[in-house]
Design an enzyme around this catalytic site. Structure first.
Site, PDB file in Angstrom:
ATOM      1  CG  ASN A 118      12.642  51.575  34.673  1.00 37.29           C
ATOM      2  OD1 ASN A 118      13.617  51.727  35.397  1.00 37.29           O
ATOM      3  ND2 ASN A 118      12.733  51.184  33.414  1.00 37.29           N
ATOM      4  CG  ASP A 120       9.357  54.383  32.833  1.00 39.99           C
ATOM      5  OD1 ASP A 120       8.745  53.324  32.609  1.00 39.99           O
ATOM      6  OD2 ASP A 120      10.585  54.515  32.636  1.00 39.99           O
ATOM      7  CG  HIS A 135      11.739  49.810  42.647  1.00 41.51           C
ATOM      8  ND1 HIS A 135      12.960  50.103  42.067  1.00 41.51           N
ATOM      9  CD2 HIS A 135      11.950  48.734  43.453  1.00 41.51           C
ATOM     10  CE1 HIS A 135      13.870  49.245  42.514  1.00 41.51           C
ATOM     11  NE2 HIS A 135      13.284  48.415  43.348  1.00 41.51           N
ATOM     12  CB  CYS A 143      -3.564  59.363  52.042  1.00 40.01           C
ATOM     13  SG  CYS A 143      -3.634  60.098  53.697  1.00 40.01           S
ATOM     14  CB  CYS A 146      -7.139  57.794  55.044  1.00 40.33           C
ATOM     15  SG  CYS A 146      -6.982  58.608  53.425  1.00 40.33           S
ATOM     16  CB  CYS A 201      -4.939  63.167  52.281  1.00 37.37           C
ATOM     17  SG  CYS A 201      -6.329  62.052  51.962  1.00 37.37           S
ATOM     18  CB  SER A 243      24.263  49.448  37.499  1.00 39.12           C
ATOM     19  OG  SER A 243      23.522  50.061  38.543  1.00 39.12           O
ATOM     20  N   GLY A 269      28.020  49.728  30.711  1.00 34.75           N
ATOM     21  CA  GLY A 269      28.727  49.794  31.976  1.00 34.75           C
ATOM     22  C   GLY A 269      28.587  48.497  32.742  1.00 34.75           C
TER      23      GLY A 269
END
Length: 298
Positions: A118, A120, A135, A143, A146, A201, A243, A269
């Site tokens: 995540n 968040d 991630h 940017c 640069c 930028c 998953s 699931g």
């Protein structure tokens, strides 16, 4: 002393300990006496109001790829317009009981650390200190020219200045931004984006990109190596709310299983890691992690 005591058990469990369809009690039985690393996905944040990608109730999604973002100005405009709306919701989200349970287990020396898919930052907000944001992070923007990094909050101010009436137009007839469908990466369902003005930028005029890993983009090698080391530093792997569809997460499950570690999966699931699980708990993630933390704290 507590941490040393937890490390005394070996990894490999007898064959009769394997429970393919288990409960929180089964998971606690397997993890009792072990330290473990946790791998989390979007499913742990759904109770904080952030929908996931692939649970049984999730609508189909088609996230923008890295190649689309860098190659096409229209794609970037569309992305930033939707993200500008979604950011208003994601930045207000708060950790739920699942995040808090894992932070509490880290405080007790039971959880070695969290590898999260995540962006968040809810694990950090909950108090987890050893977190690898596999991630990337939604609170930073980089940017591509640069390589300067700025805060997402600062960019939000610039985007609002460039598009002063955009949020009012999007929210016209909608009570709050929470009534708009928002994906885990703050991508909100907004159709009319052609008039949106992205911000370049402010240092070199280059293209700004969230400091997150897009589909089609590789996770930095150093980050992956730190994550493998975190798995190796523990006696088991707990997977929660993913998953395991993409290899960036599944590889850690395969690595742990190959090493003979118990693997506990909690997810609503099926997952690609189910055949490797010692225990698979198909139930609510927040409820299960809260129960698991309570059982392991006794």
């Amino acid at each position: 002393m507590l941490r040393a005591a937890y490390q005394q058990r070996t990894w490999t469990l007898p064959a009769d300990a394997v429970v393919r369809h288990g409960t929180a009690e089964d998971a606690a039985r397997v993890l009792h006496g072990l330290t473990f690393t946790v791998l989390t996905g979007a499913g742990i944040s759904t109770d904080s109001g952030i929908p996931d990608y692939r649970s049984p109730d999730s609508p189909p999604r088609n996230p923008m790829t890295f190649q689309q973002f860098v190659a096409d100005e229209a794609f970037r405009r569309h992305y930033w317009a939707r993200n500008h709306v979604g950011w208003q919701h994601v930045r207000r989200t708060r950790p739920n009981g699942g995040h808090l349970a894992l932070a509490a287990l880290e405080d007790r020396g039971i959880v070695r650390g969290v590898i999260t898919q995540n962006v968040d930052l809810l694990h950090e907000q909950a108090g987890s200190r050893k977190v690898i944001d596999l991630h990337g992070r939604s609170d930073r923007v980089v940017c591509l020219t640069c390589r300067r990094v700025i805060s997402r909050a600062h960019l939000a101010e610039r985007l609002s200045a460039l598009n002063p009436h955009f949020l009012d137009e999007v929210l016209d007839g909608v009570r709050t931004v929470t009534d708009i469908e928002v994906a885990p990466d703050a991508d909100a369902v907004v159709e009319q984006t052609a008039h949106f003005r992205p911000a370049p930028c402010e240092f070199c005029g280059g293209v700004l990109k969230p400091e997150i890993v897009y589909f089609g983009e590789a996770v930095p090698r150093e980050r992956v190596e730190r994550a493998f080391a975190m798995v190796d530093d523990a006696g088991a792997l707990l997977v929660a709310g993913t998953s395991l569809t993409v290899m960036s997460g599944l590889r850690f499950v395969r690595h742990a299983a190959k090493a003979g570690m118990p693997v506990v999966i909690v997810n609503r699931g099926e997952t690609r890691g189910d055949p490797l699980a010692t225990v698979k708990v198909e139930a609510d993630v927040t409820e299960t992690l809260t129960a698991l933390a309570g059982a392991l704290a006794r």
